[in-house]
Design a protein around this motif. Sequence first.
Motif, PDB file in Angstrom:
ATOM      1  N   GLN A   8       0.823  -1.211   0.000  1.00  0.00           N
ATOM      2  CA  GLN A   8       0.000   0.000   0.000  1.00  0.00           C
ATOM      3  C   GLN A   8       0.860   1.264   0.000  1.00  0.00           C
ATOM      4  OE1 GLN A   8      -2.889   0.222   3.139  1.00  0.00           O
ATOM      5  NE2 GLN A   8      -3.737   2.131   2.383  1.00  0.00           N
ATOM      6  N   LYS A   9       1.940   1.254   0.748  1.00  0.00           N
ATOM      7  CA  LYS A   9       2.822   2.422   0.808  1.00  0.00           C
ATOM      8  C   LYS A   9       3.354   2.779  -0.585  1.00  0.00           C
ATOM      9  CE  LYS A   9       7.174   3.946   2.855  1.00  0.00           C
ATOM     10  NZ  LYS A   9       8.312   3.549   3.701  1.00  0.00           N
ATOM     11  N   GLN A  10       3.783   1.768  -1.339  1.00  0.00           N
ATOM     12  CA  GLN A  10       4.312   2.001  -2.684  1.00  0.00           C
ATOM     13  C   GLN A  10       3.217   2.452  -3.641  1.00  0.00           C
ATOM     14  OE1 GLN A  10       4.975  -0.594  -0.731  1.00  0.00           O
ATOM     15  NE2 GLN A  10       7.194  -0.642  -0.527  1.00  0.00           N
ATOM     16  N   ALA A  11       2.017   1.889  -3.495  1.00  0.00           N
ATOM     17  CA  ALA A  11       0.903   2.288  -4.358  1.00  0.00           C
ATOM     18  C   ALA A  11       0.546   3.762  -4.129  1.00  0.00           C
ATOM     19  CB  ALA A  11      -0.313   1.398  -4.092  1.00  0.00           C
ATOM     20  N   CYS A  12       0.547   4.175  -2.867  1.00  0.00           N
ATOM     21  CA  CYS A  12       0.260   5.581  -2.551  1.00  0.00           C
ATOM     22  C   CYS A  12       1.361   6.500  -3.078  1.00  0.00           C
ATOM     23  CB  CYS A  12       0.090   5.763  -1.047  1.00  0.00           C
ATOM     24  SG  CYS A  12      -1.411   5.003  -0.416  1.00  0.00           S
ATOM     25  N   ALA A  13       2.611   6.022  -3.020  1.00  0.00           N
ATOM     26  CA  ALA A  13       3.729   6.818  -3.528  1.00  0.00           C
ATOM     27  C   ALA A  13       3.602   7.034  -5.036  1.00  0.00           C
ATOM     28  CB  ALA A  13       5.053   6.136  -3.195  1.00  0.00           C
ATOM     29  N   ILE A  14       3.121   6.018  -5.745  1.00  0.00           N
ATOM     30  CA  ILE A  14       2.903   6.161  -7.193  1.00  0.00           C
ATOM     31  C   ILE A  14       1.839   7.218  -7.458  1.00  0.00           C
ATOM     32  CG2 ILE A  14       1.990   5.037  -9.266  1.00  0.00           C
ATOM     33  CD1 ILE A  14       3.346   2.465  -8.323  1.00  0.00           C
ATOM     34  N   GLN A  15       0.728   7.139  -6.749  1.00  0.00           N
ATOM     35  CA  GLN A  15      -0.345   8.120  -6.939  1.00  0.00           C
ATOM     36  C   GLN A  15       0.143   9.537  -6.655  1.00  0.00           C
ATOM     37  OE1 GLN A  15      -3.580   6.810  -4.463  1.00  0.00           O
ATOM     38  NE2 GLN A  15      -4.266   5.315  -5.960  1.00  0.00           N
ATOM     39  N   LYS A  16       0.870   9.698  -5.576  1.00  0.00           N
ATOM     40  CA  LYS A  16       1.378  11.019  -5.196  1.00  0.00           C
ATOM     41  C   LYS A  16       2.351  11.558  -6.252  1.00  0.00           C
ATOM     42  CE  LYS A  16       3.678  13.406  -1.397  1.00  0.00           C
ATOM     43  NZ  LYS A  16       4.271  13.275  -0.055  1.00  0.00           N
ATOM     44  N   CYS A  17       3.246  10.700  -6.710  1.00  0.00           N
ATOM     45  CA  CYS A  17       4.225  11.114  -7.722  1.00  0.00           C
ATOM     46  C   CYS A  17       3.539  11.493  -9.034  1.00  0.00           C
ATOM     47  CB  CYS A  17       5.231   9.991  -7.952  1.00  0.00           C
ATOM     48  SG  CYS A  17       6.521  10.410  -9.135  1.00  0.00           S
ATOM     49  N   LEU A  18       2.604  10.670  -9.478  1.00  0.00           N
ATOM     50  CA  LEU A  18       1.912  10.966 -10.732  1.00  0.00           C
ATOM     51  C   LEU A  18       1.137  12.282 -10.654  1.00  0.00           C
ATOM     52  CD1 LEU A  18       0.634   7.411 -11.703  1.00  0.00           C
ATOM     53  CD2 LEU A  18       2.385   8.753 -12.891  1.00  0.00           C
ATOM     54  N   GLN A  19       0.468  12.511  -9.530  1.00  0.00           N
ATOM     55  CA  GLN A  19      -0.272  13.762  -9.365  1.00  0.00           C
ATOM     56  C   GLN A  19       0.681  14.958  -9.374  1.00  0.00           C
ATOM     57  OE1 GLN A  19      -2.470  13.052  -5.759  1.00  0.00           O
ATOM     58  NE2 GLN A  19      -4.100  11.973  -6.815  1.00  0.00           N
ATOM     59  N   ALA A  20       1.814  14.824  -8.715  1.00  0.00           N
ATOM     60  CA  ALA A  20       2.781  15.921  -8.640  1.00  0.00           C
ATOM     61  C   ALA A  20       3.453  16.203  -9.983  1.00  0.00           C
ATOM     62  CB  ALA A  20       3.845  15.598  -7.588  1.00  0.00           C
ATOM     63  N   GLU A  29       9.360   6.741 -12.563  1.00  0.00           N
ATOM     64  CA  GLU A  29       9.866   5.393 -12.797  1.00  0.00           C
ATOM     65  C   GLU A  29      10.456   4.761 -11.540  1.00  0.00           C
ATOM     66  OE1 GLU A  29       9.897   2.055 -14.752  1.00  0.00           O
ATOM     67  OE2 GLU A  29       9.156   3.874 -15.686  1.00  0.00           O
ATOM     68  N   ASP A  30      11.094   5.545 -10.678  1.00  0.00           N
ATOM     69  CA  ASP A  30      11.693   4.990  -9.465  1.00  0.00           C
ATOM     70  C   ASP A  30      10.638   4.432  -8.509  1.00  0.00           C
ATOM     71  OD1 ASP A  30      10.852   7.646  -9.114  1.00  0.00           O
ATOM     72  OD2 ASP A  30      12.248   7.996  -7.471  1.00  0.00           O
ATOM     73  N   VAL A  31       9.532   5.136  -8.328  1.00  0.00           N
ATOM     74  CA  VAL A  31       8.482   4.641  -7.433  1.00  0.00           C
ATOM     75  C   VAL A  31       7.699   3.485  -8.076  1.00  0.00           C
ATOM     76  CG1 VAL A  31       8.234   6.699  -6.008  1.00  0.00           C
ATOM     77  CG2 VAL A  31       6.901   6.501  -8.088  1.00  0.00           C
ATOM     78  N   ILE A  32       7.572   3.500  -9.386  1.00  0.00           N
ATOM     79  CA  ILE A  32       6.926   2.393 -10.088  1.00  0.00           C
ATOM     80  C   ILE A  32       7.788   1.130  -9.952  1.00  0.00           C
ATOM     81  CG2 ILE A  32       6.229   1.515 -12.373  1.00  0.00           C
ATOM     82  CD1 ILE A  32       5.450   4.477 -13.044  1.00  0.00           C
ATOM     83  N   GLN A  33       9.090   1.279 -10.055  1.00  0.00           N
ATOM     84  CA  GLN A  33      10.004   0.153  -9.889  1.00  0.00           C
ATOM     85  C   GLN A  33       9.930  -0.395  -8.461  1.00  0.00           C
ATOM     86  OE1 GLN A  33      11.501  -1.384 -12.336  1.00  0.00           O
ATOM     87  NE2 GLN A  33      12.415  -2.891 -10.986  1.00  0.00           N
ATOM     88  N   ALA A  34       9.819   0.487  -7.475  1.00  0.00           N
ATOM     89  CA  ALA A  34       9.680   0.052  -6.074  1.00  0.00           C
ATOM     90  C   ALA A  34       8.404  -0.770  -5.899  1.00  0.00           C
ATOM     91  CB  ALA A  34       9.686   1.257  -5.144  1.00  0.00           C
ATOM     92  N   GLY A  44       2.716 -14.113  -3.311  1.00  0.00           N
ATOM     93  CA  GLY A  44       1.741 -15.103  -2.885  1.00  0.00           C
ATOM     94  C   GLY A  44       0.783 -14.609  -1.824  1.00  0.00           C
ATOM     95  N   GLU A  45       0.726 -13.319  -1.584  1.00  0.00           N
ATOM     96  CA  GLU A  45      -0.032 -12.788  -0.452  1.00  0.00           C
ATOM     97  C   GLU A  45      -1.316 -12.043  -0.807  1.00  0.00           C
ATOM     98  OE1 GLU A  45       2.253 -10.611   2.415  1.00  0.00           O
ATOM     99  OE2 GLU A  45       4.033 -11.762   1.969  1.00  0.00           O
ATOM    100  N   ASN A  46      -1.963 -12.294  -1.884  1.00  0.00           N
ATOM    101  CA  ASN A  46      -3.240 -11.646  -2.226  1.00  0.00           C
ATOM    102  C   ASN A  46      -3.245 -10.136  -1.976  1.00  0.00           C
ATOM    103  OD1 ASN A  46      -4.367 -14.029  -3.084  1.00  0.00           O
ATOM    104  ND2 ASN A  46      -5.203 -14.522  -1.084  1.00  0.00           N
ATOM    105  N   SER A  47      -2.287  -9.439  -2.497  1.00  0.00           N
ATOM    106  CA  SER A  47      -2.207  -7.992  -2.354  1.00  0.00           C
ATOM    107  C   SER A  47      -3.203  -7.329  -3.305  1.00  0.00           C
ATOM    108  CB  SER A  47      -0.796  -7.503  -2.674  1.00  0.00           C
ATOM    109  OG  SER A  47      -0.771  -6.100  -2.788  1.00  0.00           O
ATOM    110  N   VAL A  48      -4.137  -6.566  -2.748  1.00  0.00           N
ATOM    111  CA  VAL A  48      -5.103  -5.838  -3.571  1.00  0.00           C
ATOM    112  C   VAL A  48      -4.364  -4.809  -4.432  1.00  0.00           C
ATOM    113  CG1 VAL A  48      -7.082  -4.271  -3.519  1.00  0.00           C
ATOM    114  CG2 VAL A  48      -6.974  -6.187  -1.937  1.00  0.00           C
ATOM    115  N   CYS A  49      -3.368  -4.164  -3.857  1.00  0.00           N
ATOM    116  CA  CYS A  49      -2.606  -3.153  -4.598  1.00  0.00           C
ATOM    117  C   CYS A  49      -1.874  -3.754  -5.793  1.00  0.00           C
ATOM    118  CB  CYS A  49      -1.593  -2.472  -3.677  1.00  0.00           C
ATOM    119  SG  CYS A  49      -2.350  -1.462  -2.392  1.00  0.00           S
ATOM    120  N   CYS A  50      -1.437  -5.007  -5.665  1.00  0.00           N
ATOM    121  CA  CYS A  50      -0.675  -5.644  -6.746  1.00  0.00           C
ATOM    122  C   CYS A  50      -1.555  -6.316  -7.791  1.00  0.00           C
ATOM    123  CB  CYS A  50       0.287  -6.678  -6.167  1.00  0.00           C
ATOM    124  SG  CYS A  50       1.628  -5.942  -5.223  1.00  0.00           S
TER     125      CYS A  50
END
Length: 66
Positions: A8-20, A29-34, A44-50
């Motif tokens: 979730q932290k990385q997904a939020c970072a992508i949204q924040k970066c794209l908006q900015a 690209e750096d946050v997308i790679q993260a 294997g952990e059923n991540s909704v973000c992934c």
Amino acid sequence: MPRKDPCQKQACAIQKCLQANKYIESLCEDVIQAMRKCCEVHAGENSVCCSGFTKEHKSTDTNTTL
């Protein structure tokens, strides 16, 4: 109580970066790679973000020419 999504932290970072950066993906690209790395680690952990993110990444790879 539901468990917090591991990426979730990385997904939020992508949204924040794209908006900015006016949704210019190349500037984030750096946050997308993260996010990709997080999704690989927690595959294997059923991540909704992934969900969908790894599918999108795989289909994009086949269209990339070097």
